[in-house]
Write a protein that holds these residues in place. Sequence first.
Motif, short mmCIF file in Angstrom:
data_model
loop_
_atom_site.label_atom_id
_atom_site.label_comp_id
_atom_site.label_asym_id
_atom_site.label_seq_id
_atom_site.Cartn_x
_atom_site.Cartn_y
_atom_site.Cartn_z
N HIS A 65 0.80 -1.22 0.00
CA HIS A 65 0.00 0.00 0.00
C HIS A 65 0.84 1.28 0.00
CE1 HIS A 65 -3.40 -2.63 0.70
NE2 HIS A 65 -2.66 -3.23 1.62
N LEU A 66 2.10 1.15 -0.36
CA LEU A 66 2.99 2.31 -0.32
C LEU A 66 2.57 3.42 -1.27
CD1 LEU A 66 6.43 0.48 -0.07
CD2 LEU A 66 5.20 1.69 1.75
N ASP A 67 1.79 3.08 -2.29
CA ASP A 67 1.32 4.10 -3.22
C ASP A 67 0.10 4.86 -2.67
OD1 ASP A 67 -0.23 1.76 -3.38
OD2 ASP A 67 -0.85 2.20 -5.44
N GLN A 68 -0.45 4.40 -1.55
CA GLN A 68 -1.65 5.01 -0.99
C GLN A 68 -1.42 5.73 0.34
OE1 GLN A 68 -4.67 1.93 -0.77
NE2 GLN A 68 -3.75 0.94 -2.54
N VAL A 69 -0.47 5.27 1.12
CA VAL A 69 -0.22 5.85 2.45
C VAL A 69 1.28 5.91 2.71
CG1 VAL A 69 -2.39 5.00 3.46
CG2 VAL A 69 -0.33 3.61 3.63
N ASP A 70 1.65 6.76 3.66
CA ASP A 70 3.02 6.76 4.15
C ASP A 70 3.12 5.71 5.25
OD1 ASP A 70 3.90 8.82 2.50
OD2 ASP A 70 3.36 10.37 3.96
N VAL A 71 4.21 4.97 5.23
CA VAL A 71 4.44 3.93 6.23
C VAL A 71 5.67 4.30 7.03
CG1 VAL A 71 4.98 1.49 6.60
CG2 VAL A 71 3.40 2.15 4.76
N TYR A 72 5.52 4.33 8.33
CA TYR A 72 6.61 4.59 9.26
C TYR A 72 6.93 3.28 9.96
CZ TYR A 72 5.66 9.56 8.65
OH TYR A 72 5.48 10.82 8.13
N LEU A 73 8.16 2.83 9.83
CA LEU A 73 8.60 1.58 10.42
C LEU A 73 9.78 1.86 11.34
CD1 LEU A 73 8.88 -1.54 10.66
CD2 LEU A 73 10.27 -1.44 8.57
N ILE A 74 9.65 1.46 12.58
CA ILE A 74 10.78 1.56 13.50
C ILE A 74 11.54 0.25 13.43
CG2 ILE A 74 11.51 1.71 15.91
CD1 ILE A 74 9.18 3.61 16.39
N HIS A 75 12.80 0.36 13.05
CA HIS A 75 13.69 -0.81 12.99
C HIS A 75 15.01 -0.34 13.60
CE1 HIS A 75 14.83 -4.59 10.51
NE2 HIS A 75 15.41 -4.57 11.69
N THR A 76 15.20 -0.64 14.86
CA THR A 76 16.33 -0.11 15.61
C THR A 76 17.67 -0.47 14.99
OG1 THR A 76 15.06 -0.12 17.66
CG2 THR A 76 17.46 -0.12 17.88
N MET A 77 17.86 -1.74 14.63
CA MET A 77 19.15 -2.18 14.08
C MET A 77 18.94 -3.04 12.84
SD MET A 77 21.61 -2.82 17.37
CE MET A 77 20.51 -3.82 18.34
N PRO A 78 18.54 -2.44 11.74
CA PRO A 78 18.35 -3.25 10.53
C PRO A 78 19.67 -3.77 9.99
CG PRO A 78 18.14 -0.93 10.00
CD PRO A 78 18.28 -1.02 11.49
N GLN A 79 19.68 -5.04 9.64
CA GLN A 79 20.86 -5.64 9.02
C GLN A 79 20.92 -5.21 7.55
OE1 GLN A 79 23.15 -7.42 10.84
NE2 GLN A 79 21.87 -6.72 12.52
N ALA A 80 22.02 -5.52 6.89
CA ALA A 80 22.23 -5.10 5.50
C ALA A 80 21.10 -5.58 4.59
CB ALA A 80 23.58 -5.61 5.00
#
Length: 142
Positions: A65-80
Amino acid sequence: MTGPPAAGKSSWIRAHAKPADVVIDLDLIALAMAGPGADHHAHGDVLLRVVHRARQAAIREAEQHLDQVDVYLIHTMPQAKARARYKRLGARIVVVDPGEQIVRQRVRDMRQPGMEAVVTRWYRDHRKGGSRPVTRQASRSW
């Protein structure tokens, strides 16, 4: 959104997200799934297993749904691998980091003692190039 524990990631989102936006925050999901009176940041192993699976399902669905809304994702330590996935999706990675001294004081004041090890790991990994920011944002200075 990335940054060490107690940096202000959730506060940054509250200051920027609109009501129709999607916010995926592990702590908020855990709080919603935990029993009454649960601690906002201390989660048991079983709850965390359930919450991590729910978070992954939420991320997969939000990607549709990225074309319809903004998505906020908290990912403290995302790997590569996760950072590459977010980049493919056109994400803007915002690092909220008010500075190690402030973060450590906040963790001492507001979080359980085990979070200090997470702070140490976040700064170590960040110095090695993990969670590279597209935009560096100090918290509480918006």
